[in-house]
Design an enzyme around this catalytic site. Structure first.
Site, PDB file in Angstrom:
ATOM      1  CD  GLU A 239      71.924  32.787  39.178  1.00 17.71           C
ATOM      2  OE1 GLU A 239      70.832  32.418  38.666  1.00 17.71           O
ATOM      3  OE2 GLU A 239      72.013  33.717  39.980  1.00 17.71           O
ATOM      4  CB  CYS A 273      67.416  32.827  39.816  1.00 12.83           C
ATOM      5  SG  CYS A 273      67.544  34.210  38.687  1.00 12.83           S
TER       6      CYS A 273
END
Length: 467
Positions: A239, A273
């Site tokens: 990720e 993020c």
């Protein structure tokens, strides 16, 4: 992960710094490379017994871990504030989210991993999901508890074991996470923290005791970890970064859209993020959105992260703050306009204000790069098609959003048009144990959370029984 090497008996040390003041905090003694490899082997040995435990046994311990998190909530949130500047309110919420995650997988792991029958018209056949072994997690500082528990709860419930290499600026968080599992009664070596520098990660990945690796972090770190894992044919889940686009369409409720976009941009001080970073606005509503958005962003003044009313604390480090400001400065030099913020305050610590840029175009850092802080970029689009094109013309593909009063239109764009692992309509993107989480393109591969995540680190095995 650094390619450089050092003598394996050199002991590292990890120093913490309070981002709100710049003052030095506690120093932690780390593990040598040999110690780290020995710990990984102990974890592998613990796995051999753990893999044969029942789901009900694992669930009981995981429920206890949730209770430990809730009992220690104030203490654990305080460690986050001390080490990476998270506001008290967000820290308390993060610990509760970790506890909810533990409860969720305690209650649902057996169902997620139940054998699936296959009709072959004769012999008995089914698919079973068996644990792989020890999973190494390389985790970032920005959500120092949630990122780890997002991986750890499903991993342990699936019958695997785990070792954690956390970011070097949150060693206290890393050790506290290990202590939560110990206090909950998990086997001593089933989940361990390795206090090692990044340059020692490759050796751990290559160790025979490690079965797979998961990383949340930068694209650069992802490439290095994926390369190391691939070289020894070990599964990885990544990720990585994101430059999440939110489309503000011409039929949006502008005041509501501005509030959603501000919340999306300012989660964790913009250091996320999945924070909204690019706000792509149709030309007909751009000016109205700019006015409303600036006012919504003003509602995030800088303040003491230890005050529960504070909504914007410091950045994680002065270095990170300076990098953010440099991206803003270079964007302004290339023609962007500043609507709010954009100045480094004259005070100790890693402070940066809520900032809004407009007239953002290709070639500017605010357009081309991930800005990991409280800086929003407004980009104009002529129509829906151009807005979608701008959103997708990014190397990243983690989260995305659509702001519109036409729910059918929003659902179509979110489900079919946007190149991202997650697309939300009239809401800011967030992770949830009940929904798969992850991205495409340079935002990584694989999924965490829900049944998709817990199956990532299992052997999906076909079984046929013929009498």
């Amino acid at each position: 992960m650094d390619e450089s090497t050092r003598a394996p008996d050199t002991r590292p040390h990890f120093e913490t710094v309070d981002p709100a003041t710049g003052q030095m905090g506690r120093t932690y003694e780390g593990h040598t490379q040999d110690e780290a490899l020995a710990i990984a082997q102990q974890t592998r040995q613990a796995f051999e017994e753990w893999r044969r435990t029942s789901f009900s046994h694992r669930a009981g311990l995981m429920k206890t871990a949730a209770a430990v998190l809730r009992r220690r909530q104030t203490e654990l949130a305080g460690i986050m504030t001390d080490e990476m500047g998270k506001t008290r309110k967000e820290g308390l919420a993060e610990i509760e989210k970790c506890a909810f995650n533990c409860d969720h997988f305690a209650e649902n792991a057996e169902r997620y991993l139940a054998r699936e029958p296959v009709d072959l018209g004769g012999p008995r056949a089914f698919v079973t999901f068996n644990p792989l072994g020890v999973v190494l997690a390389v985790m970032p500082w920005n959500f120092p508890f949630w990122q780890v528990f997002r991986f750890a709860a499903p991993t342990l419930m699936a019958g695997n074991a785990g070792v954690l290499k956390h970011a070097s600026n949150v060693p206290g968080c890393a050790l506290a996470i290990e202590s939560v599992f110990q206090e909950a009664g998990f086997p001593k070596h089933l989940f361990r923290t390795l206090l090692i520098p990044s340059r020692d990660v490759r050796a751990v990945i290559e160790a025979p005791s490690i079965a797979a690796v998961t990383l949340t972090g930068s694209v650069t770190a992802g490439r290095q970890v994926a390369g190391a894992a691939g070289a020894v044919l070990k599964k990885s889940v990544l990720e990585l970064g994101g430059s999440d686009a939110y489309l503000v369409l011409d039929d949006a409720n502008i005041e509501k859209a501005a509030r959603v976009c501000a919340a999306a941009r300012m989660v964790n001080g913009g250091q996320s993020c999945i924070a909204g970073k690019r706000f792509i606005v149709q030309k007909s509503v751009r000016e109205a959105f700019e006015r409303a958005f600036v006012e919504a962003m003003r509602a995030y003044p800088m303040g003491d992260p230890r005050d529960e009313a504070t909504k914007l604390g410091p950045m994680q480090s002065i270095k990170a703050r300076d990098e953010i400001h440099d991206q803003v400065r270079r964007s302004l030099e290339k023609g962007a306009r500043l609507l709010l913020g954009g100045e480094v305050p004259g005070r100790p610590g890693a402070w940066y204000p809520a900032t809004v840029l407009t007239d953002v175009r290709p070639g500017m850092p605010a357009y081309d790069e991930e800005v990991f802080g409280p800086v929003a970029a407004i980009i104009e689009a002529a129509d829906e098609a151009e807005a979608i094109g701008i959103a997708n013309a990014s190397p990243f593909g983690l989260g995305s959003g659509v702001l519109t009063e036409n729910l059918e239109r929003g659902e179509r764009i979110a489900a079919e048009e946007l190149e991202a692992g997650m697309s939300f309509v009239n809401a800011n993107v967030r992770s949830d144990p009940r929904m798969p989480f992850g991205g495409v393109k340079e935002s990584g591969y694989g999924r965490e959370c829900a049944r998709f995540g817990i199956r990532e680190f299992t052997n999906i095995k076909s079984v046929l029984v013929e009498g």
